[in-house]
Design an enzyme around this catalytic site. Structure first.
Site, PDB file in Angstrom:
ATOM      1  N   ASP A  71       0.818  -1.208   0.000  1.00 37.80           N
ATOM      2  CA  ASP A  71       0.000   0.000   0.000  1.00 37.80           C
ATOM      3  C   ASP A  71       0.856   1.264   0.000  1.00 37.80           C
ATOM      4  O   ASP A  71       1.763   1.406   0.814  1.00 37.80           O
ATOM      5  CB  ASP A  71      -0.890  -0.013   1.250  1.00 37.80           C
ATOM      6  CG  ASP A  71      -2.262   0.538   0.990  1.00 37.80           C
ATOM      7  OD1 ASP A  71      -2.369   1.763   0.803  1.00 37.80           O
ATOM      8  OD2 ASP A  71      -3.223  -0.246   0.955  1.00 37.80           O
ATOM      9  N   SER A 119      -6.921   3.788  -1.398  1.00 39.79           N
ATOM     10  CA  SER A 119      -6.927   2.370  -1.024  1.00 39.79           C
ATOM     11  C   SER A 119      -8.259   1.693  -1.304  1.00 39.79           C
ATOM     12  O   SER A 119      -8.301   0.544  -1.748  1.00 39.79           O
ATOM     13  CB  SER A 119      -6.573   2.215   0.458  1.00 39.79           C
ATOM     14  OG  SER A 119      -5.263   2.672   0.689  1.00 39.79           O
ATOM     15  N   ARG A 130     -11.270   5.613  12.734  1.00 40.68           N
ATOM     16  CA  ARG A 130     -11.870   4.338  12.326  1.00 40.68           C
ATOM     17  C   ARG A 130     -11.397   3.173  13.192  1.00 40.68           C
ATOM     18  O   ARG A 130     -11.709   2.028  12.906  1.00 40.68           O
ATOM     19  CB  ARG A 130     -11.547   4.046  10.857  1.00 40.68           C
ATOM     20  CG  ARG A 130     -10.087   3.803  10.559  1.00 40.68           C
ATOM     21  CD  ARG A 130      -9.861   3.485   9.097  1.00 40.68           C
ATOM     22  NE  ARG A 130      -8.441   3.455   8.798  1.00 40.68           N
ATOM     23  CZ  ARG A 130      -7.938   3.570   7.569  1.00 40.68           C
ATOM     24  NH1 ARG A 130      -8.745   3.733   6.545  1.00 40.68           N
ATOM     25  NH2 ARG A 130      -6.641   3.530   7.373  1.00 40.68           N
ATOM     26  N   ARG A 148     -17.100   7.691   1.350  1.00 43.09           N
ATOM     27  CA  ARG A 148     -16.339   6.505   1.752  1.00 43.09           C
ATOM     28  C   ARG A 148     -16.781   6.064   3.143  1.00 43.09           C
ATOM     29  O   ARG A 148     -17.002   6.897   4.024  1.00 43.09           O
ATOM     30  CB  ARG A 148     -14.843   6.804   1.712  1.00 43.09           C
ATOM     31  CG  ARG A 148     -14.001   5.612   2.143  1.00 43.09           C
ATOM     32  CD  ARG A 148     -12.576   5.763   1.699  1.00 43.09           C
ATOM     33  NE  ARG A 148     -11.662   5.157   2.654  1.00 43.09           N
ATOM     34  CZ  ARG A 148     -10.354   5.064   2.481  1.00 43.09           C
ATOM     35  NH1 ARG A 148      -9.818   5.543   1.377  1.00 43.09           N
ATOM     36  NH2 ARG A 148      -9.581   4.514   3.382  1.00 43.09           N
ATOM     37  N   ASP A 175     -15.370   3.738   5.615  1.00 40.61           N
ATOM     38  CA  ASP A 175     -14.616   3.288   6.792  1.00 40.61           C
ATOM     39  C   ASP A 175     -14.458   4.364   7.858  1.00 40.61           C
ATOM     40  O   ASP A 175     -14.523   4.077   9.049  1.00 40.61           O
ATOM     41  CB  ASP A 175     -13.261   2.676   6.400  1.00 40.61           C
ATOM     42  CG  ASP A 175     -12.363   3.620   5.623  1.00 40.61           C
ATOM     43  OD1 ASP A 175     -12.867   4.636   5.098  1.00 40.61           O
ATOM     44  OD2 ASP A 175     -11.154   3.350   5.516  1.00 40.61           O
ATOM     45  N   LYS A 229      -5.650  -1.624   7.171  1.00 38.23           N
ATOM     46  CA  LYS A 229      -5.995  -2.014   5.798  1.00 38.23           C
ATOM     47  C   LYS A 229      -6.832  -3.295   5.736  1.00 38.23           C
ATOM     48  O   LYS A 229      -7.044  -3.839   4.648  1.00 38.23           O
ATOM     49  CB  LYS A 229      -4.706  -2.197   4.970  1.00 38.23           C
ATOM     50  CG  LYS A 229      -3.855  -0.931   4.871  1.00 38.23           C
ATOM     51  CD  LYS A 229      -4.563   0.200   4.124  1.00 38.23           C
ATOM     52  CE  LYS A 229      -3.730   1.467   4.116  1.00 38.23           C
ATOM     53  NZ  LYS A 229      -4.368   2.563   3.351  1.00 38.23           N
ATOM     54  N   HIS A 240       1.676   9.130   4.965  1.00 40.09           N
ATOM     55  CA  HIS A 240       0.720  10.174   5.359  1.00 40.09           C
ATOM     56  C   HIS A 240       1.254  11.088   6.460  1.00 40.09           C
ATOM     57  O   HIS A 240       0.730  12.178   6.665  1.00 40.09           O
ATOM     58  CB  HIS A 240      -0.588   9.545   5.844  1.00 40.09           C
ATOM     59  CG  HIS A 240      -1.517   9.140   4.745  1.00 40.09           C
ATOM     60  ND1 HIS A 240      -1.875   9.989   3.711  1.00 40.09           N
ATOM     61  CD2 HIS A 240      -2.188   7.981   4.520  1.00 40.09           C
ATOM     62  CE1 HIS A 240      -2.721   9.360   2.906  1.00 40.09           C
ATOM     63  NE2 HIS A 240      -2.913   8.140   3.365  1.00 40.09           N
ATOM     64  N   HIS A 265      -1.957   2.246  -4.895  1.00 38.36           N
ATOM     65  CA  HIS A 265      -1.720   3.645  -5.263  1.00 38.36           C
ATOM     66  C   HIS A 265      -0.364   4.028  -4.696  1.00 38.36           C
ATOM     67  O   HIS A 265       0.237   3.276  -3.926  1.00 38.36           O
ATOM     68  CB  HIS A 265      -2.812   4.579  -4.705  1.00 38.36           C
ATOM     69  CG  HIS A 265      -2.917   4.530  -3.207  1.00 38.36           C
ATOM     70  ND1 HIS A 265      -2.030   5.176  -2.370  1.00 38.36           N
ATOM     71  CD2 HIS A 265      -3.788   3.890  -2.386  1.00 38.36           C
ATOM     72  CE1 HIS A 265      -2.352   4.939  -1.113  1.00 38.36           C
ATOM     73  NE2 HIS A 265      -3.414   4.144  -1.097  1.00 38.36           N
TER      74      HIS A 265
END
Length: 492
Positions: A11, A61, A183, A248, A250, A321, A391, A429
């Site tokens: 990822d 993702s 999350r 989205r 999550d 993930k 990130h 990505h």
């Protein structure tokens, strides 16, 4: 051919020219170096129309795993919602009109960003205008981003909201996504966002722009903006309606369940009557809320084809993930297929992942090694490091993250060879390959570009450039299974 197959998704590791800020090229990565020297490889597109997003939109993702698992391009909610706004059909949506007839004031919350990963500013503002035209007072609860876009870009998006302000449209609260979009059941964060939105806690007399500036001066960037109520806002009233505009799922589940759920166990909400609630998309199958854009059935998927062939499969990831290799990879279906096993490795409990760039990669690798030794016919595994550490904007940590992944890849490739597995290694990505821009400013968002795909399989000597939509057909070809007509062509 008919080989058991291991699909590895690294990822957030993409391709960009070598630079001091490219964590991938700066890392010591003997496993990758060996693959570049000896394995068939090609670049795959992960952004824009190639994954069902608008042209030029960075991949993410959720979209990447959906595209990989479906074996075809699925036009994403972002595109569908934008089209519905553009052609006027959203304003006539029966679910929206029904909700409008039952609510007085409308509380409209969402991520104020054009990142397009969780939301889009044009959707938030478009809904505000629709509800105001329907005669509602609209109270905006803006969640600042700083992760999928620049860490100090929220003023630009707040300015767009302020330009819409009128007798009917007002900014009521501001909160960083760190608080409002958790999350991982860090309920202390959600509780702070809940208090501000539901009750008007933490009031400030500053204007929205003044408040953001004060946070910047305190060293706080957009992702971490402390929740605050603005302009005398005092919380929900019994006749109000609450709309969450993220598409989205999550990072929508926790805040929507806290604000809208009739029963909720994350923390004590006190004497609380949840408002009528409307969701942009299906955040959770158990949620009772009406949905503007219900989930479309995606089938067949790679996991479905493997299951229906009577074969076994294993899906492995750490917490960050896990939803991606299960729910998203399986086309938005939560329930495992027959003979589908799953392993969830807890992500480390740290404030930010640059503090532990290896994350849980060794444990993820161990679970995958165990799966190969048990002889699963198909295994998909995700390594979260390149994305989650990317990130943070910390280049040195991102380099360490790549090196951690490379070490674990070496172990997996060795076992795959021993156990007779074909290997497809790719990413959903990019991220960590571009940690700063040309001016030296920190980048915390995904990149717009391609990712590498390597294939180690019997008889495969060359692969074509293509897209993530071609990964599933490639897996099926290697495994000797027929490719459904709904899927695209393989990479060789």
């Amino acid at each position: 051919m008919a080989q058991k197959t291991l699909l590895i998704i690294t990822d957030g590791i993409g391709h960009k020219p070598s630079s001091p800020h490219n964590a991938f090229t700066q890392a010591k990565k003997p496993t990758y170096d060996s693959l570049f020297a000896s394995a068939p490889h090609a670049l795959l597109s992960t952004h824009g129309l190639s994954v069902g997003l608008p042209e030029g939109q960075m991949g993410n993702s959720e979209v990447g795993h959906m595209c990989i698992g479906a074996g075809r391009i699925l036009y994403q909610d972002l595109v569908k919602i934008s089209l519905a706004l553009k052609d006027g059909s959203l304003e006539k949506n029966p679910t929206l009109l029904g909700f409008s007839s039952r609510a007085k004031r409308i509380h409209l919350a969402g991520l104020a960003s054009d990142g397009g990963v969780h939301s889009h500013m044009e959707h938030l503002l478009g809904l505000a205008q629709i509800f105001s035209r329907l005669g509602h007072e609209v109270l905006l609860h803006l969640i600042t981003d700083g992760r999928d876009v620049s860490p100090t870009s929220s003023k630009e998006f707040i300015a767009q909201a302020l330009a819409l302000e009128s007798d009917l449209i007002k900014i009521a609260t501001i909160s960083g996504r760190y608080y409002a979009m958790d999350r991982d059941k860090r309920w202390d964060r959600i509780k702070r966002a809940f208090g501000v939105i539901a009750r008007g806690d933490s009031p400030t007399s500053l204007t929205p722009q003044e408040y953001i500036q004060a946070q910047y001066q305190a060293g706080i960037t957009d992702e971490f903006i402390e929740p605050a109520a603005l302009g005398g806002y005092q919380g929900f009233e019994p006749s109000d309606g609450f709309v969450f505009a993220n598409f989205r799922s999550d990072r929508a589940r926790e805040i929507v369940s806290a604000l809208g759920g009739a029963s909720f166990e994350g923390f004590d909400r006190g004497a609380y009557q949840p408002p009528k609630t409307l969701a942009m998309t299906s955040y959770d199958d158990s949620f009772p809320f009406p949905i503007l854009f219900p989930k479309e059935k995606v089938e067949p998927t790679l996991a479905q084809v493997i299951s229906e062939a009577g074969l076994s499969q294993l899906h492995v990831a750490e917490t960050e993930k896990y939803a991606h290799v299960t729910f998203f990879f399986n086309g938005g279906i939560e329930t495992p297929w027959e003979n589908e096993s799953r392993v969830l490795i807890p992500s480390p409990s740290v404030a930010t992942y640059d503090l532990k760039p290896e994350m849980s990669a060794p444990e993820v690798a161990e679970a995958t090694l165990s799966g190969m030794r048990q002889g699963y016919d198909f295994i998909v595994v995700n390594f979260a490091n390149g994305d989650m550490v990317g990130h943070t904007g910390n280049t040195e940590a991102a380099i360490s993250a790549v090196e951690s992944v490379d070490r674990e890849l070496g172990r997996l490739l060795e076992e795959a060879k021993k156990s007779g597995y074909a290997v497809i290694l790719t990413s959903d990505h990019g991220n960590c390959e571009e940690m700063r821009d040309e001016r030296g400013s920190m980048l915390t968002n995904h990149t717009v570009g391609e990712v590498w795909c390597f294939i180690l399989a019997q008889g495969v000597t060359e692969i074509r450039e293509g897209g993530l939509n071609q990964v599933a057909p490639t897996v099926l070809k290697i495994m000797g299974l027929p490719t459904p007509k709904e899927m695209d062509s393989p990479l060789f």
